[in-house]
Enzyme design. Structure first.
Site, mmCIF file in Angstrom:
data_model
loop_
_atom_site.group_PDB
_atom_site.id
_atom_site.type_symbol
_atom_site.label_atom_id
_atom_site.label_comp_id
_atom_site.label_asym_id
_atom_site.label_seq_id
_atom_site.Cartn_x
_atom_site.Cartn_y
_atom_site.Cartn_z
ATOM 1 N NE ARG A 162 42.569 37.160 44.399
ATOM 2 C CZ ARG A 162 41.674 37.188 43.616
ATOM 3 N NH1 ARG A 162 40.450 36.889 43.840
ATOM 4 N NH2 ARG A 162 41.896 38.038 42.417
ATOM 5 C CE LYS A 169 44.111 41.681 45.634
ATOM 6 N NZ LYS A 169 45.516 40.963 45.104
ATOM 7 C CG HIS A 209 48.282 33.641 46.383
ATOM 8 N ND1 HIS A 209 48.578 34.035 45.210
ATOM 9 C CD2 HIS A 209 47.222 34.442 46.601
ATOM 10 C CE1 HIS A 209 47.724 35.078 44.627
ATOM 11 N NE2 HIS A 209 46.997 35.202 45.735
ATOM 12 N NE ARG A 253 45.056 33.681 42.744
ATOM 13 C CZ ARG A 253 43.808 33.783 42.057
ATOM 14 N NH1 ARG A 253 42.628 33.076 42.261
ATOM 15 N NH2 ARG A 253 43.632 35.128 41.512
ATOM 16 C CG HIS A 265 42.795 37.876 37.563
ATOM 17 N ND1 HIS A 265 44.063 37.484 36.912
ATOM 18 C CD2 HIS A 265 42.971 37.839 38.695
ATOM 19 C CE1 HIS A 265 44.731 36.979 37.956
ATOM 20 N NE2 HIS A 265 44.175 37.288 39.292
ATOM 21 C CE1 TYR A 323 36.531 38.477 28.388
ATOM 22 C CE2 TYR A 323 38.442 38.404 29.499
ATOM 23 C CZ TYR A 323 37.757 38.222 28.074
ATOM 24 O OH TYR A 323 38.434 38.041 27.113
#
Length: 427
Positions: free
Chosen positions: A242, A269, A340, A343, A367, A377
């Protein structure tokens, strides 16, 4: 004789201790300290008592007479004026305690420790701007679906549909809290399902066409701005981070010898608990990135921000720096590409053209994705696979930029990917 404004001014200049009558039992009492009070003496079932209307000059003659008239009417109706006054104060206090704004702030205080400061600030600001001015003072028990929808329609009319949906979500949370604390019996926001316009999902602009990406990479390579921004543009397409994670990077987080960058959990995040108690995000560094960082280290190292601001090196570069550079090179950051959006570019091409395992891609994107057993994960997992993947990706981009093949050779698993080695990277 009734009091007059002239006599009141005279008494204020030269106070005379005692009672100074007006009419219908109203009088002004001046105590030994020359304080002046409007009063009325009455008899109740419990004996004689005093009804007070405030002090002069805060309460003027006309206002005192109006209060006195109301009290006399209450007395004639069998109501104790003092009790009526106390009841009114209690009702006001209860209304303030149970107003929508009061309950919202109580709910917010209960939940804010679960959120990051910035997330909590957004919620409270949304309520203060879009909700409180219209129903903040309304008792929460008086708010129904129509009252709530009227406020949300105001937000819709501004064209910010997503904000209207978020406001509805927050109001629903407040109303469910009010149910749990016994203020109301049901949540009226649940009746508004489907009442608002559906928001248009708008993804960050990203390039996923290989030919366009090759042109973009060559354009970035020719960027003629400052070395700091040039370095940020070189790294952004590779690391899949990010923009905020990149611009707040500090040299103390890098191990260039070990080709690893450790981003503290607090900067990721995540929800507040994840920021405070979660693992750091480990970022393997391909050789191309290490080369860029070694050159930049001579300029902005050895401590502090890797990408400092141009005017103030104690602050990171602006959040708009990369996008401004893209616009300066002719790209529309609304339609073509954003910082951004790199990504999405990497995620799409690594999956569709290079054949990288999606679990490894998602781990690098930081994520939290559940596997078939329902586990999330860990962001430090797949470190070996991610190191291989990012080197494959960096090589892929380098080949795309310098040895761009014809479009027909870039279908499916391209020859660029095939020449990059084993990319299956099984989880």
């Amino acid at each position: 004789m009734p009091l007059t404004e002239m006599k009141l001014r005279a008494l204020r200049t030269k106070p005379v201790v005692g009672k100074h009558g007006d009419a219908d039992g109203l009088f002004l009492r001046i105590d030994p300290k020359h304080r002046m009070y409007w009063q009325w003496r009455i008899r109740t079932a419990k004996g004689e008592t005093t009804v007070s209307y405030g002090s002069y000059p805060d309460v003027g003659l006309a206002e005192a007479r109006a209060h006195h008239k109301q009290a006399r009417e209450q007395k004639r109706s069998g109501i104790d004026p003092n009790k009526a006054k106390r009841d009114a104060k209690h009702e006001l206090a209860d209304a303030l305690t149970n107003s929508f704004e009061a309950v919202t702030r109580e709910w917010f205080a209960t939940r804010k420790d679960e959120w990051s400061t910035s997330y909590g600030d957004k919620i409270l600001r949304r309520m203060e701007v879009d909700i409180f001015p219209y129903i903040g003072k309304t008792p929460i028990a008086d708010i129904g679906p129509n009252e709530l929808l009227t406020v949300l329609r105001r937000i819709e009319k501004r064209g910010v549909i997503e904000t209207a949906h978020r406001a509805l979500e927050n109001c629903g949370q407040v109303l469910r809290y009010a149910v749990a604390t016994g203020r109301i019996s049901s949540d009226p926001s649940r009746d508004l399902k489907g009442a608002l316009k559906k928001p248009n999902v708008k993804h960050m602009a990203a390039i996923t066409d290989l030919g366009q990406l090759a042109v973009l990479l060559r354009t970035l390579d020719g960027y003629a701005g400052t070395p700091i921004v040039r370095a940020a543009l070189a790294i952004s397409p590779i690391l899949m981070l990010r923009p905020g994670e990149l611009r707040f990077a500090r040299w103390e987080e890098f191990d260039l010898e070990g080709a690893t960058w450790t981003i503290p959990a607090i900067r990721m995040k995540r929800e507040k608990d994840g920021k405070l108690n979660g693992n750091s995000h480990m970022v393997p560094l391909p050789k191309q990135v290490v080369t860029v960082l070694r050159e930049l280290h001579q300029l902005t190292g050895p401590k502090g921000y890797v990408f400092p601001g141009q005017r103030d090196h104690e602050r990171p570069m602006s959040e708009n720096t990369v996008n401004a550079a893209l616009r300066g090179m002719g790209y529309d950051t609304q339609k073509d590409i954003t910082g951004h959006g790199f990504r999405a570019t990497a995620r799409t091409i690594l999956d569709e053209h290079v054949g990288i395992d999606r679990a490894v891609i998602e781990a690098q994107l930081a994520h939290s994705v559940a596997d078939s057993l329902g586990r999330a994960y860990n962001r430090t997992e797949f470190l070996v696979q991610r190191r291989k993947m990012l080197q494959v990706w960096a090589d892929y981009l380098e080949n795309l930029r310098t040895k761009f093949l014809q479009p027909e050779s870039l279908t499916g698993k391209s020859s660029v990917a095939a020449n990059s080695g084993n990319v299956a990277l099984a989880a």
